[in-house]
Structures are given as structure tokens and as C-alpha cells.
Design a protein around this motif. Sequence first.
Motif, PDB file in Angstrom:
ATOM      1  N   THR A 197       8.942   9.845  -6.222  1.00 17.29           N
ATOM      2  CA  THR A 197      10.061   9.307  -5.420  1.00 17.29           C
ATOM      3  C   THR A 197      11.001  10.140  -4.749  1.00 17.29           C
ATOM      4  O   THR A 197      11.904   9.741  -3.986  1.00 17.29           O
ATOM      5  CB  THR A 197      10.915   7.979  -6.250  1.00 17.29           C
ATOM      6  N   ASP A 198      11.160  11.150  -5.508  1.00 17.71           N
ATOM      7  CA  ASP A 198      11.942  12.303  -5.007  1.00 17.71           C
ATOM      8  C   ASP A 198      11.422  13.051  -3.876  1.00 17.71           C
ATOM      9  O   ASP A 198      12.218  14.083  -3.124  1.00 17.71           O
ATOM     10  CB  ASP A 198      12.628  13.269  -6.212  1.00 17.71           C
ATOM     11  N   GLY A 199      10.079  13.048  -3.692  1.00 18.17           N
ATOM     12  CA  GLY A 199       9.480  13.872  -2.649  1.00 18.17           C
ATOM     13  C   GLY A 199       9.253  13.328  -1.348  1.00 18.17           C
ATOM     14  O   GLY A 199       8.956  12.307  -1.299  1.00 18.17           O
ATOM     15  N   TRP A 200       9.708  13.820  -0.134  1.00 17.54           N
ATOM     16  CA  TRP A 200       9.811  13.334   1.063  1.00 17.54           C
ATOM     17  C   TRP A 200       8.488  13.115   1.729  1.00 17.54           C
ATOM     18  O   TRP A 200       8.067  12.306   2.381  1.00 17.54           O
ATOM     19  CB  TRP A 200      10.545  14.157   2.069  1.00 17.54           C
ATOM     20  N   ILE A 201       7.402  13.889   1.260  1.00 15.67           N
ATOM     21  CA  ILE A 201       5.875  14.233   1.623  1.00 15.67           C
ATOM     22  C   ILE A 201       5.434  12.639   1.387  1.00 15.67           C
ATOM     23  O   ILE A 201       4.497  12.248   2.192  1.00 15.67           O
ATOM     24  CB  ILE A 201       5.247  15.269   0.994  1.00 15.67           C
ATOM     25  N   TYR A 202       5.732  12.146   0.081  1.00 16.04           N
ATOM     26  CA  TYR A 202       4.943  10.846  -0.332  1.00 16.04           C
ATOM     27  C   TYR A 202       5.789   9.568   0.464  1.00 16.04           C
ATOM     28  O   TYR A 202       5.118   8.726   0.828  1.00 16.04           O
ATOM     29  CB  TYR A 202       5.313  10.550  -1.790  1.00 16.04           C
ATOM     30  N   ALA A 203       7.100   9.821   0.938  1.00 12.25           N
ATOM     31  CA  ALA A 203       7.430   8.819   1.800  1.00 12.25           C
ATOM     32  C   ALA A 203       7.163   8.970   2.920  1.00 12.25           C
ATOM     33  O   ALA A 203       6.978   7.595   3.601  1.00 12.25           O
ATOM     34  CB  ALA A 203       9.112   9.012   1.830  1.00 12.25           C
ATOM     35  N   VAL A 204       6.649   9.905   3.654  1.00 11.99           N
ATOM     36  CA  VAL A 204       5.908   9.986   5.048  1.00 11.99           C
ATOM     37  C   VAL A 204       4.557   9.379   4.954  1.00 11.99           C
ATOM     38  O   VAL A 204       4.541   8.606   5.837  1.00 11.99           O
ATOM     39  CB  VAL A 204       5.918  11.414   5.335  1.00 11.99           C
ATOM     40  N   VAL A 205       3.787   9.812   3.772  1.00  7.12           N
ATOM     41  CA  VAL A 205       2.564   9.169   3.638  1.00  7.12           C
ATOM     42  C   VAL A 205       2.657   7.697   3.512  1.00  7.12           C
ATOM     43  O   VAL A 205       1.860   6.697   4.045  1.00  7.12           O
ATOM     44  CB  VAL A 205       1.821   9.702   2.494  1.00  7.12           C
ATOM     45  N   GLY A 206       3.638   7.213   2.533  1.00  6.09           N
ATOM     46  CA  GLY A 206       3.734   5.742   2.448  1.00  6.09           C
ATOM     47  C   GLY A 206       4.281   4.803   3.868  1.00  6.09           C
ATOM     48  O   GLY A 206       3.599   3.768   4.016  1.00  6.09           O
ATOM     49  N   GLY A 207       5.248   5.643   4.567  1.00  2.00           N
ATOM     50  CA  GLY A 207       5.729   5.034   5.590  1.00  2.00           C
ATOM     51  C   GLY A 207       4.537   5.071   6.751  1.00  2.00           C
ATOM     52  O   GLY A 207       4.356   4.138   7.668  1.00  2.00           O
ATOM     53  N   GLY A 255       0.860  -1.102  -0.148  1.00  6.76           N
ATOM     54  CA  GLY A 255      -0.066  -0.104  -0.086  1.00  6.76           C
ATOM     55  C   GLY A 255       0.655   1.172  -0.013  1.00  6.76           C
ATOM     56  O   GLY A 255       0.480   2.163  -0.792  1.00  6.76           O
ATOM     57  N   GLY A 256       2.074   1.257   0.946  1.00  8.67           N
ATOM     58  CA  GLY A 256       2.635   2.536   0.759  1.00  8.67           C
ATOM     59  C   GLY A 256       3.344   2.660  -0.526  1.00  8.67           C
ATOM     60  O   GLY A 256       3.821   3.794  -1.052  1.00  8.67           O
ATOM     61  N   LEU A 257       3.709   1.665  -1.161  1.00  9.76           N
ATOM     62  CA  LEU A 257       4.459   1.796  -2.559  1.00  9.76           C
ATOM     63  C   LEU A 257       3.483   2.654  -3.784  1.00  9.76           C
ATOM     64  O   LEU A 257       3.756   3.232  -4.526  1.00  9.76           O
ATOM     65  CB  LEU A 257       4.663   0.572  -3.221  1.00  9.76           C
ATOM     66  N   THR A 258       2.303   2.287  -3.661  1.00 14.49           N
ATOM     67  CA  THR A 258       0.977   3.032  -4.344  1.00 14.49           C
ATOM     68  C   THR A 258       1.434   4.717  -4.281  1.00 14.49           C
ATOM     69  O   THR A 258       1.028   5.108  -5.434  1.00 14.49           O
ATOM     70  CB  THR A 258      -0.177   2.438  -4.053  1.00 14.49           C
ATOM     71  N   ILE A 259       1.625   5.036  -2.903  1.00 17.07           N
ATOM     72  CA  ILE A 259       1.791   6.415  -2.852  1.00 17.07           C
ATOM     73  C   ILE A 259       3.269   7.178  -3.006  1.00 17.07           C
ATOM     74  O   ILE A 259       3.417   8.096  -3.680  1.00 17.07           O
ATOM     75  CB  ILE A 259       1.299   6.820  -1.306  1.00 17.07           C
ATOM     76  N   GLU A 306      -6.218   8.131  13.683  1.00 20.79           N
ATOM     77  CA  GLU A 306      -5.756   9.624  13.811  1.00 20.79           C
ATOM     78  C   GLU A 306      -4.516   9.811  14.376  1.00 20.79           C
ATOM     79  O   GLU A 306      -3.821  10.665  14.132  1.00 20.79           O
ATOM     80  CB  GLU A 306      -7.030  10.048  14.724  1.00 20.79           C
ATOM     81  N   ILE A 307      -4.301   9.029  15.534  1.00 24.03           N
ATOM     82  CA  ILE A 307      -2.825   9.057  16.246  1.00 24.03           C
ATOM     83  C   ILE A 307      -1.962   8.930  15.395  1.00 24.03           C
ATOM     84  O   ILE A 307      -0.770   9.729  15.603  1.00 24.03           O
ATOM     85  CB  ILE A 307      -3.071   8.202  17.396  1.00 24.03           C
ATOM     86  N   LEU A 308      -1.788   7.908  14.509  1.00 19.23           N
ATOM     87  CA  LEU A 308      -0.887   7.776  13.421  1.00 19.23           C
ATOM     88  C   LEU A 308      -0.678   8.949  12.451  1.00 19.23           C
ATOM     89  O   LEU A 308       0.269   9.350  12.142  1.00 19.23           O
ATOM     90  CB  LEU A 308      -1.108   6.404  12.733  1.00 19.23           C
ATOM     91  N   THR A 309      -1.875   9.376  12.105  1.00 18.05           N
ATOM     92  CA  THR A 309      -1.924  10.684  11.166  1.00 18.05           C
ATOM     93  C   THR A 309      -1.334  11.517  12.121  1.00 18.05           C
ATOM     94  O   THR A 309      -0.444  12.501  11.169  1.00 18.05           O
ATOM     95  CB  THR A 309      -3.276  10.921  10.806  1.00 18.05           C
ATOM     96  N   ARG A 310      -1.396  11.974  13.250  1.00 19.12           N
ATOM     97  CA  ARG A 310      -1.027  13.200  13.971  1.00 19.12           C
ATOM     98  C   ARG A 310       0.693  12.871  14.159  1.00 19.12           C
ATOM     99  O   ARG A 310       1.309  13.785  14.417  1.00 19.12           O
ATOM    100  CB  ARG A 310      -1.609  13.339  15.041  1.00 19.12           C
ATOM    101  N   THR A 311       0.876  11.592  14.434  1.00 17.12           N
ATOM    102  CA  THR A 311       2.576  11.449  14.709  1.00 17.12           C
ATOM    103  C   THR A 311       3.237  11.147  13.535  1.00 17.12           C
ATOM    104  O   THR A 311       4.141  11.806  13.205  1.00 17.12           O
ATOM    105  CB  THR A 311       2.504  10.489  15.719  1.00 17.12           C
ATOM    106  N   ALA A 312       3.025   9.958  12.873  1.00 16.15           N
ATOM    107  CA  ALA A 312       4.120   9.507  11.742  1.00 16.15           C
ATOM    108  C   ALA A 312       3.741  10.392  10.632  1.00 16.15           C
ATOM    109  O   ALA A 312       4.854  10.757   9.760  1.00 16.15           O
ATOM    110  CB  ALA A 312       3.484   8.237  11.504  1.00 16.15           C
ATOM    111  N   GLY A 313       2.643  11.034  10.410  1.00 17.32           N
ATOM    112  CA  GLY A 313       2.135  11.889   9.467  1.00 17.32           C
ATOM    113  C   GLY A 313       2.136  13.431   9.584  1.00 17.32           C
ATOM    114  O   GLY A 313       1.587  14.241   9.037  1.00 17.32           O
ATOM    115  N   ALA A 314       2.829  13.675  10.705  1.00 12.52           N
ATOM    116  CA  ALA A 314       2.654  14.968  11.250  1.00 12.52           C
ATOM    117  C   ALA A 314       3.331  16.056  10.376  1.00 12.52           C
ATOM    118  O   ALA A 314       2.779  17.019  10.212  1.00 12.52           O
ATOM    119  CB  ALA A 314       3.452  15.275  12.589  1.00 12.52           C
ATOM    120  N   ARG A 315       4.571  15.868   9.670  1.00  7.72           N
ATOM    121  CA  ARG A 315       5.198  16.443   8.655  1.00  7.72           C
ATOM    122  C   ARG A 315       4.284  16.733   7.645  1.00  7.72           C
ATOM    123  O   ARG A 315       4.308  18.221   6.983  1.00  7.72           O
ATOM    124  CB  ARG A 315       6.290  16.052   8.147  1.00  7.72           C
TER     125      ARG A 315
END
Length: 348
Positions: free
Chosen positions: A118-128, A109-113, A244-253
Motif C-alpha cells: 500500500t506504500d508503493g505508488w506503482i501498485y496504486a497505478v496498476v490498480g487504478g 480487481g484493483g485491490l488485489t494489486i 493497450e491504450i489504457l496501459t500506455r496512458t493510465a499505466g505509463a508511469r
Amino acid sequence: MSEADSEVNKGETAWQGPERAPSRSIVLAIAGLAWAAAMLWSARATITGRADAAMEVTSTAYAMPGAVSAALVAGAAVALAVVTSLARGGRTLRFAAATGAGLIVGLLGGLTIITINTDGWIYAVVGGTIAAAATIGGALAGFHHPRVTAAVCWAAIGVFLVGVVLSFLQHDLLPVFGARDTSSSQADAASYFGFAQGALGGLVAGLITYRLLRRARHRTGADLRWPLYALAGAGPGLLLVVGEILTRTAGARVLELAGKVSELELTVQQMLSSSRLNNGLIVLFVGAFTAMVAVGRTLGSPASPADSSADSSVEKSAGTVTERAEPDEIERTARDEDAEPVGSRTDD
């Protein structure tokens, strides 16, 4: 077989539950994957459809919470199918297999995002974040009660469908909650609508989990304690809160970057984040309460007709014995036995 061995066998049967049937677990896994695939496809289409960089960032922030929640359910559903396919193995093996299955689902699922850019960190954060959510869902499926996990996954899908239907009807329903031409009335109506959506979702979650666990009891003959019914009813809301906790922590950036687009966008992100958390908590408490009320109606039920007839027969028999053995008669018999000669007793 001893009573202790019988209890052990019952406990093992209760652990395995109805989800030991691979077909039911596979159907659940397909439903969970379909939901996750739909959310990821929608997120990817929304993100790539924005030509402006700022709109692309905000679209990513909007799409991430839904994808994370779907990944949680998909990871748990697929892991449950893997665990139930294991004919043998201890709890450690089951937990490891479930966590590994959730991790695989999360990576896919993360690979689809990530592949959007692949050069943008924002998509790596969402995928992670998506990968972490699916892994956590898989780990939850490795716990002791797979039937509870299965009921929670089905109920979570039901809550999602309720949200989809209400989102299509939101424009028509807002006037019912007091929406007028003023912005304040529209904001209040949207808040009331959110509470109603959470309450309806919790009601659906509690009823679905109760019915599924009851059907499992009829198939296996082994029931669960009532706190597990409450836990199952609260499960979909708990998944929303964890998402929501994961969104606010892992996806906080990602959320922080979206808030830097404008002051309005920052306010919108804060409002949406608060609304998602409140919705998850409402679903959690209403779902748990609904499941407890549903299972409470079955506790202390009247005896069956067969039991009642048996009890009446026992009472009649007891009454007959009482009528035949009157106190005066018992005393008279005792005096006669005492007055009987010793020799006659010996002859007898």
C-alpha cells in the motif's frame, strides 16, 4: 395492432435479444470473472515472487497488460448480467447500472494489486488502471445491443485461449517460421509467429461472434444488420487495442519506470508494446472480415423448396390463363359483343 407498433415491438425484442435470459448472462459473467481472477492471481504471484526491486518493477510491467484486458471483459460480462436482470428501466438506468457494476468489479480487481504494498505508488497505478478498464467494459455493456456485447466477450475469451495454447507451443512452432541458431532468424520467426497468432485469433473471433449471433437469431426470430456482425467480429481486437491504450496512458508511469532499469529493458518494453498493438489490430481487422464473409454467405440464398413450388404453381396458373385467353379469341369476343342488338342487352 398497427404496423408501427409491430415494428416497435420487433425493435424492443431485438434490443433485449437472447441475453435477456439471466442464466446465459450469469454463465458469461462467471467465465469473465474466472479469466480476470486467473490473470490477477498470476500477476500478484509473479510480482511478489521477485526479491529484487528491479525485477519486481519489470514483472509488474509485464503483468499489467494482460490484467487490464481481462478486466475489460470481466467488467462488461458482469455488467451485462446486471442489465439483463433488470425487468424494467430505460436506457439511462441500464447504462448507469452497467457502469456501476463495472466500477465495482474494477475496484475489487484493483485491490488485489494495491494490497501487495500500500506504500508503493506503482501498485496504486496498476490498480487504478485495472479499475478504469473494468469500468469502461461495464459502460460498453450498457449500450443498445447486449447480444453483440455478449458475443464480443465470449469471442475475447476464445482469443485469450488461443493465445494460451500458442504460447505453450511457441517453442515447437518457431522453427516452422524459420527460427535458426542466429538471433536475427529468431527475431524474424517471433515476428511471423506474432502475425500468425493475431490472424488465428481474429479468425476465431469472427467465427465465434457469427455463430453466437446466428443462434440468437434462431431463438428470438430477430436478426441484426450485417454491420453489427462486423462490429462484433472486430470487438475482441477493439478490446485489445483499448487495453493497450489504457496501459500506455493510465499505466505509463509503470512502463517508464521499467524502462529505466536498463537499456535492454527499455528496448524490450517498446517491442512488447508494439507487438501488443499490432496483435490487437490484426485481431480487429481479421475478425471483422471473417464475420462479414460468414454473414455474406447467407445473404441472397436460394429460395426454399416450398417457395420454389409456390412460384412454379403461380407460373403454371399464369401460363394457363395465357393459353386460354388468346389474342384472336379476345378480339372475336369483343366484335360479337359490339354486334349484339341493343334490345337483347336490355333484356339480359
